[in-house]
Motif scaffolding. Sequence first.
Motif, mmCIF file in Angstrom:
data_model
loop_
_atom_site.group_PDB
_atom_site.id
_atom_site.type_symbol
_atom_site.label_atom_id
_atom_site.label_comp_id
_atom_site.label_asym_id
_atom_site.label_seq_id
_atom_site.Cartn_x
_atom_site.Cartn_y
_atom_site.Cartn_z
ATOM 1 N N CYS A 24 0.815 -1.206 0.000
ATOM 2 C CA CYS A 24 0.000 0.000 0.000
ATOM 3 C C CYS A 24 0.863 1.277 0.000
ATOM 4 O O CYS A 24 1.911 1.335 0.628
ATOM 5 N N PRO A 26 0.928 4.327 1.420
ATOM 6 C CA PRO A 26 1.436 5.012 2.615
ATOM 7 C C PRO A 26 2.583 4.281 3.318
ATOM 8 O O PRO A 26 3.370 4.922 4.030
ATOM 9 N N CYS A 49 -5.522 1.978 9.181
ATOM 10 C CA CYS A 49 -4.493 2.115 8.143
ATOM 11 C C CYS A 49 -3.127 2.286 8.796
ATOM 12 O O CYS A 49 -2.176 1.574 8.495
ATOM 13 N N TYR A 52 -1.792 -0.804 10.386
ATOM 14 C CA TYR A 52 -1.302 -1.785 9.404
ATOM 15 C C TYR A 52 0.070 -1.384 8.863
ATOM 16 O O TYR A 52 0.993 -2.207 8.755
ATOM 17 N N HIS A 53 0.226 -0.089 8.541
ATOM 18 C CA HIS A 53 1.504 0.353 7.962
ATOM 19 C C HIS A 53 2.639 0.199 8.956
ATOM 20 O O HIS A 53 3.727 -0.261 8.611
ATOM 21 N N THR A 106 -4.334 8.759 3.012
ATOM 22 C CA THR A 106 -4.725 7.348 2.876
ATOM 23 C C THR A 106 -5.900 7.300 1.884
ATOM 24 O O THR A 106 -6.408 8.340 1.457
ATOM 25 N N CYS A 107 -6.361 6.092 1.596
ATOM 26 C CA CYS A 107 -7.498 5.960 0.667
ATOM 27 C C CYS A 107 -8.687 6.789 1.158
ATOM 28 O O CYS A 107 -9.355 7.460 0.378
ATOM 29 N N SER A 142 -3.985 4.961 -2.054
ATOM 30 C CA SER A 142 -3.449 3.628 -2.285
ATOM 31 C C SER A 142 -4.166 2.861 -3.384
ATOM 32 O O SER A 142 -3.764 1.757 -3.715
HETATM 33 S S1 SF4 Z 1 -7.460 1.635 3.183
HETATM 34 FE FE1 SF4 Z 1 -5.911 2.244 1.657
HETATM 35 S S2 SF4 Z 1 -4.317 3.314 2.817
HETATM 36 FE FE2 SF4 Z 1 -5.557 2.164 4.312
HETATM 37 S S3 SF4 Z 1 -4.444 0.214 4.541
HETATM 38 FE FE3 SF4 Z 1 -6.018 -0.085 2.955
HETATM 39 S S4 SF4 Z 1 -4.965 0.297 1.010
HETATM 40 FE FE4 SF4 Z 1 -3.690 1.180 2.652
#
Ligand code: SF4
Length: 460
Positions: A24, A26, A49, A52-53, A106-107, A142
């Motif tokens: 993704c 970010p 988000c 997760y990152h 983010t998205c 993303s």
């Molecule tokens: S919603 Fe978008 S920015 Fe957030 S984790 Fe999923 S792909 Fe990444």
Amino acid sequence: MLLRHTTDKITERSALTINPAKTCQPIGAMYAALGVHGCLPHSHGSQGCCSYHRTALTRHFKEPVMAATSSFTEGSSVFGGQANLLQAVNTIFTIYHPDIIAVHTTCLSETIGDDVNQIVQKTRDDKLVPPGKHVVHCNTPSYVGSHITGYSNMVTGFINYFPQRSGNKINQINIITGWVEPSDMRQIRHLAKSMGVKIVLLPDTSNVLDTPMTGKHNMFPKGGTTIPQMVSMGDSKSTIALGPFCAEDAAIKLENKCKVKFTTLELPIGLKATDRFITALSRASNVKVPDSITDDRGRLIDMITDMHKYLFGKRVALFGDPDTLTPLVEFLITLDMKPVYIVSGTPGKRFETAMDNILKPVVPEAKYLNGQRADMFLLHQWIKQEPVDLLIGNTYGKYIARDEDIPFVRLGFPILDRVGHSYFPTLGYKGGMHLVTNILGAIMDKMDREAAEEKFELTM
Ligand code: SF4
């Protein structure tokens, strides 16, 4: 078999990606921001988000990864996240005292249309940014691009904000590096130092994501490109952008902003790409290449010569990021191996052009694809149609490697189930030796496993 539903029959797909060879946007922005000293990455979106990152980076580097979030709730998801970001900037500077907050979107915040440029300007207008502190930003939706796009966007964000042109040229070279490990960033600095070349390396995650254990938690480790270094990039003699996908946009931005000319090179992975990097550095600074580097080159060539009989003609499948894959494929050709299947989830026409140029003359049967449909499912289908002797890619390749009994070399992001990648470089001649060692180890372990007792050799 874990992937027993993968068949060798390929059906045309137009709207489905299975096991993507990318992650993704970010995550790339967060990694790049961690390579700047005193910088706290900030995710403008929901907590999930950001969580997760951070987790993806922590699992890969086995280090705590600091980042803040705008913590969108239902209200901000409908009415926009401006109030959250203003509050966050105030809270972060008050409690955590970073020098820089690096905001990426983010998205969610992109979809609702938050104008982050305007909000960041408002943090300054409202005097939420203390004197000497900075808020930078970039857009990382993303649903386009990949973690590589996010990395490039964040590095370009730093170039947007910091470098200044004073008119007094400094005898230093900017190196804007693509996504590599902290060990590789240290290796770039080591090579430049050995040549007596003063560089500014942006970003630089060494001493940030590979810090020694001291027993104390340091929110902002000692590594990372500093603000004065970034400001001085506008007065450097020239820039080398290492990796067209990750680094070239930032180099273009710097040239437009401060008139610093740039050269784009592939990451110095393998013999030829390292030769080009060393030559470029030597020419840019007008220095001779020292014997220590020439000797390392000779040792890599010696190793290749000694081990050539085990590598010659071996068919290889690869997946990962374009800036890594292009010089790696070139290196495999140097080793007389056959890169036959290559996929990258990162879109961009220049990857196909690079593969055409490298592979068409020597491995005309090679299949390669990048973008949304270039996933690991397709790679596995190709392997099922005609097997390979080696698979190279990130941790997710272990399922294919196990099902098809293929020697597997972990390289790229993420690597979740092994260590070493952040400590031992892949770049430069020494990195090339490390790579050949790993490739040989994987191939020969399989040879040993499968050798009949009477053919089981002690020596090679
Ligand atoms: S919603 Fe978008 S920015 Fe957030 S984790 Fe999923 S792909 Fe990444």
